[in-house]
Design a protein around this motif. Structure first.
Motif, short mmCIF file in Angstrom:
data_model
loop_
_atom_site.label_atom_id
_atom_site.label_comp_id
_atom_site.label_asym_id
_atom_site.label_seq_id
_atom_site.Cartn_x
_atom_site.Cartn_y
_atom_site.Cartn_z
N TYR A 15 0.83 -1.20 0.00
CA TYR A 15 0.00 0.00 0.00
C TYR A 15 0.87 1.25 0.00
N ALA A 16 1.92 1.25 0.80
CA ALA A 16 2.80 2.42 0.89
C ALA A 16 3.44 2.74 -0.46
N VAL A 17 3.82 1.73 -1.20
CA VAL A 17 4.42 1.95 -2.52
C VAL A 17 3.34 2.30 -3.54
N SER A 18 2.26 1.54 -3.55
CA SER A 18 1.25 1.73 -4.60
C SER A 18 0.48 3.03 -4.46
N ILE A 19 0.30 3.55 -3.26
CA ILE A 19 -0.44 4.82 -3.13
C ILE A 19 0.37 5.98 -3.71
N VAL A 20 1.68 5.93 -3.57
CA VAL A 20 2.52 6.97 -4.17
C VAL A 20 2.45 6.88 -5.69
N ILE A 21 2.53 5.68 -6.22
CA ILE A 21 2.45 5.49 -7.68
C ILE A 21 1.06 5.90 -8.18
N ALA A 22 0.01 5.51 -7.46
CA ALA A 22 -1.36 5.89 -7.86
C ALA A 22 -1.51 7.41 -7.88
N PHE A 23 -0.97 8.07 -6.87
CA PHE A 23 -1.04 9.53 -6.81
C PHE A 23 -0.37 10.15 -8.03
N VAL A 24 0.83 9.73 -8.33
CA VAL A 24 1.58 10.29 -9.46
C VAL A 24 0.82 10.04 -10.77
N LEU A 25 0.31 8.82 -10.96
CA LEU A 25 -0.40 8.50 -12.20
C LEU A 25 -1.72 9.28 -12.32
N ARG A 50 -0.24 19.26 -0.59
CA ARG A 50 -1.68 19.36 -0.30
C ARG A 50 -2.46 18.31 -1.09
N ASP A 51 -2.15 18.18 -2.38
CA ASP A 51 -2.84 17.19 -3.22
C ASP A 51 -2.59 15.77 -2.70
N PHE A 52 -1.34 15.48 -2.31
CA PHE A 52 -1.04 14.13 -1.83
C PHE A 52 -1.78 13.82 -0.54
N LEU A 53 -1.80 14.77 0.40
CA LEU A 53 -2.51 14.53 1.67
C LEU A 53 -4.01 14.34 1.43
#
Length: 162
Positions: free
Chosen positions: A70-80, A94-97
């Motif tokens: 989850y920790a890895v995939s949420i960062v990738i999901a956010f960027v995509l 702000r967008d990431f939070l």
């Protein structure tokens, strides 16, 4: 997308929304791009969980593999989602939070609705899970569009919103 929702418009004072990228030019609908990125991220999460299970071995609880995935995939999901679907610039933290908050709300909504569907309304668990996940995916799209990556309309010089 409705009138005034053009992908290339500026939606925040000092913050621009980017022109459509290759994914939006290909599918031409933000909703389809969102589903495509979500499907990819789901597959990535499954793959990462399997990899973490193998790497961590039997000495670590499986939930640690899920958390690491989850920790890895949420960062990738956010960027995509940010670069391929919503195409916004500025306000990265702000967008990431907000993205994490919307995803967490989706998880909570999924758990509550599935519990209600199975325990209170006595729907079969597997079909209920599919329906609930689909409903939460739709809610997540609107959450990300209107919360995670929301941009205010530009303010004109006379103070009127246009």
């Amino acid at each position: 997308m409705g009138e005034g929702d053009s992908i290339g418009s500026s939606d925040d004072v000092g913050v621009e929304q980017a022109k459509p990228g290759p994914l939006l030019r290909l599918v031409q609908r933000q909703e389809v791009a969102f589903a495509a990125v979500g499907g990819f991220n789901t597959a990535l999460g499954i793959g990462l969980t399997v990899v973490w299970l193998a790497v961590l071995g039997d000495n670590v609880p499986p939930s640690v593999a899920v958390a690491a995935s989850y920790a890895v995939s949420i960062v990738i999901a956010f960027v995509l989602h940010r670069t391929l679907v919503f195409r916004v610039r500025g306000h990265l933290l702000r967008d990431f939070l907000r993205f994490v908050a919307v995803n967490s709300g989706g998880l909570l909504l999924n758990m509550v609705l599935l519990e209600l569907a199975v325990s209170v309304w006595h729907f079969p668990d597997k079909p209920a899970a599919v329906v609930v996940m689909a409903l939460v995916a739709v809610a997540s799209y609107f959450g990300h569009r209107h919360i995670s990556f929301r941009r205010r309309p530009p303010v004109e010089a006379d103070g009127a919103v246009g």
